[in-house]
Write an enzyme that holds these catalytic residues in place. Structure first.
Site, PDB file in Angstrom:
ATOM      1  N   ASP A 346      -4.071  -3.562  14.049  1.00  0.00           N
ATOM      2  CA  ASP A 346      -4.324  -3.214  12.651  1.00  0.00           C
ATOM      3  C   ASP A 346      -3.013  -3.082  11.870  1.00  0.00           C
ATOM      4  O   ASP A 346      -1.923  -3.194  12.420  1.00  0.00           O
ATOM      5  CB  ASP A 346      -5.130  -1.914  12.554  1.00  0.00           C
ATOM      6  CG  ASP A 346      -4.342  -0.697  13.022  1.00  0.00           C
ATOM      7  OD1 ASP A 346      -3.347  -0.879  13.751  1.00  0.00           O
ATOM      8  OD2 ASP A 346      -4.725   0.437  12.672  1.00  0.00           O
ATOM      9  N   GLU A 347      -3.153  -2.877  10.589  1.00  0.00           N
ATOM     10  CA  GLU A 347      -2.033  -2.585   9.680  1.00  0.00           C
ATOM     11  C   GLU A 347      -0.898  -3.591   9.791  1.00  0.00           C
ATOM     12  O   GLU A 347       0.285  -3.251   9.860  1.00  0.00           O
ATOM     13  CB  GLU A 347      -1.534  -1.148   9.918  1.00  0.00           C
ATOM     14  CG  GLU A 347      -2.597  -0.114   9.572  1.00  0.00           C
ATOM     15  CD  GLU A 347      -2.172   1.315   9.829  1.00  0.00           C
ATOM     16  OE1 GLU A 347      -2.649   2.211   9.109  1.00  0.00           O
ATOM     17  OE2 GLU A 347      -1.375   1.547  10.768  1.00  0.00           O
TER      18      GLU A 347
END
Length: 533
Positions: A346-347
């Protein structure tokens, strides 16, 4: 073996008569909970009987299966200091009523209702029987047994105990099994490093409350915490920082350390899931090997001691990136007894093209699978990738403000989902606005808030059957010590244990509060920091 089974059957039958334990199905058992016995998480059925059992009267542990010997030894290590008498461990079972006095019997019934983690516990003035659907079930039954004398027990055998030769146990019949298969806790050891002994403490906490997974977040921008011999600079350079620390000496686990933790967890039926966070969250790795792993975006400033996200990404056009990831997974997978490797996912920074991200994740899945493991990733952004196997699990963390297309995408393609809803299961979120520890980006997460939710109903449109389990998470951007970690964990971790284990229809806030007081006294006696309700 036939004699053992026959004798055990007689023993169980006798205890059944003595405790007047009736056979009920799960639906009926749910109504038969004696809340005066403060067991956490709440079992399916607790029926208090007449009478008591003096712990000092238990002199022998009978194991009906050799694989239960280690569990019996752990029980002995807890009981012996309280009674000042060693317990005999025998591979046998009682053969008549006259043999029952002083007996604690551990046995396995693979046909036990509720599955491999189910157990039944019967205790009366004559002795105690714990039957599990497997060794796991027996172990969870032992954790419940310990809570019957909670005033005198501890998380582990070398902790301070309240001495007393007159420890009394209630006569009771308990039948129990978990709601979810995955009951986890994620510890971020990258932003704040915890020693092997501190991680063992956490494993003890988890085992006590029937968590079966420790997810170790081993790598991030602020620090690389696992030794990879073929890439030595990862720890020579990448481990030497943390949030707020420009120097962090020996802040990593050798492969021997990691194996020690895996073995320690396995002996408590807690499976370690290692996370190697890619393709983002890699500043520490890039600082260690800039020529191989860095090619665009912000320069790999090092040491990085801040808490910003979306500041780094692996170099997709360099084939060395994939060799790096393969080497890391190979080294970690070979020492991981569980089925899973978590790859984060993620991110990723805004400059990363979705096509590049997709290509990397599909290759990452192949690499993880090639080393005999199944991939787990955060549904945001992994749920945007088409072509992943349905065997790959998604872990959901996003809140109502950024929810929940990617999670629904993965579930619709057959992936199982681990629920870590940030404003319910994230233990780094502040209890209230007056706290100095923690963050508030996901709102506030009070003790009551973290308890009152249904993992199968919190995401509209998600098939309840897709929910594989629940995982609490402690990110450590604001954590400086184990005392800080304890404060953020307790008592919310106990409540989340009940969210993950206890049937939804049985849980209610008032019952939880009534039972929680005994647990807080238990924590206080051991010097464990916690938030008072």
């Amino acid at each position: 073996m036939l004699r053992v089974v026959t004798h055990l059957t007689l023993f169980l039958s006798c205890l059944t008569l003595l405790t007047a334990c009736s056979q009920q199905d799960t639906q009926n058992e749910a109504k038969q909970v004696d809340k005066a016995i403060h067991v956490m998480p709440l079992p399916v059925s607790v029926m208090k009987q007449e009478g008591t059992l003096a712990l000092a009267n238990i002199s022998t542990i009978y194991v009906a299966d050799e694989q239960l010997t280690d569990i019996a030894t752990q029980v002995s290590d807890i009981v012996t200091p309280l009674t000042n008498q060693p317990l005999n461990i025998k591979k046998s079972s009682a053969s008549s009523l006259s043999d029952l006095a002083g007996a604690l019997v551990l046995s396995i019934d693979s046909d036990l209702s509720g599955g491999v983690e189910a157990y039944k516990l019967s205790a009366n003035s004559q002795g105690v029987v714990i039957v599990g659907g497997s060794a796991k079930g027996v172990y969870w039954g032992v954790q419940t047994f310990k809570q019957l004398f909670l005033e005198h027990t501890s998380f582990h055998s070398d902790a301070p105990l309240k001495q007393g030769s007159n420890v009394m146990l209630p006569a009771v019949s308990i039948s129990d099994h978990p709601r979810f298969a995955h009951r986890g806790f994620m510890l971020d050891v990258s932003r704040q490093f915890f020693t092997v002994e501190e991680v063992k403490q956490v494993i003890d906490y988890l085992a006590m409350y029937k968590f079966n997974v420790l997810h170790l977040h081993l790598t991030d921008d602020q620090g690389w915490r696992i030794d990879i011999p073929s890439w030595p600079k990862l720890t020579e350079i990448g481990s030497n920082a943390a949030v707020g620390q420009t120097s962090c000496k020996n802040c990593f686990y050798t492969l021997e350390d990691y194996e020690e933790l895996v073995h320690y967890a396995d002996s408590r039926f807690v499976t370690i899931i290692p996370e190697i966070d890619v393709p983002g969250h890699v500043r520490a790795a890039q600082a260690s090997y800039p020529d191989e792993l860095y090619c665009d975006g912000d320069a790999p400033e090092w040491p990085y001691t801040g808490i910003k996200v979306k500041i780094s990404s692996l170099c997709f056009k360099n084939e060395a990136t994939y060799q790096f990831f393969d080497d890391v997974v190979k080294a970690v997978a070979a020492r991981t007894t569980g089925d899973f490797i978590h790859i984060g996912g993620d991110e990723t920074p805004d400059w990363v093209a979705h096509e590049d991200y997709t290509t990397f994740m599909l290759r990452a899945e192949q690499i993880v699978n090639s080393h005999g493991k199944t991939m787990i990733g955060w549904t945001d952004d992994l749920g945007s990738v088409h072509g992943l196997s349905a065997n790959t699990l998604g872990q959901h963390w996003t809140t109502e403000t950024s929810c929940c297309e990617t999670t629904l995408n993965m579930a619709s393609r057959g992936s199982r989902i681990i629920m870590s809803h940030a404003n319910k299961a994230y233990l780094d979120i502040k209890y209230d606005e007056n706290e100095t520890l923690g963050q508030d980006w996901a709102g506030l997460n009070s003790i009551q808030n973290s308890y009152q939710w249904d993992p199968q109903a919190i995401i509209p449109g998600l098939n309840p059957d897709a929910v594989y389990g629940v995982e609490a998470a402690l990110w450590t951007e604001t954590i400086d010590s184990m005392s800080d970690a304890q404060y953020m964990m307790f008592p919310r971790l106990i409540g989340l244990a009940e969210v993950a284990w206890t049937q939804q229809s049985q849980r209610d806030w008032q019952s939880y509060v009534e039972r929680l007081d005994a647990q807080l006294n238990f924590l206080s006696r051991q010097g464990i920091n916690f938030k008072a309700p």
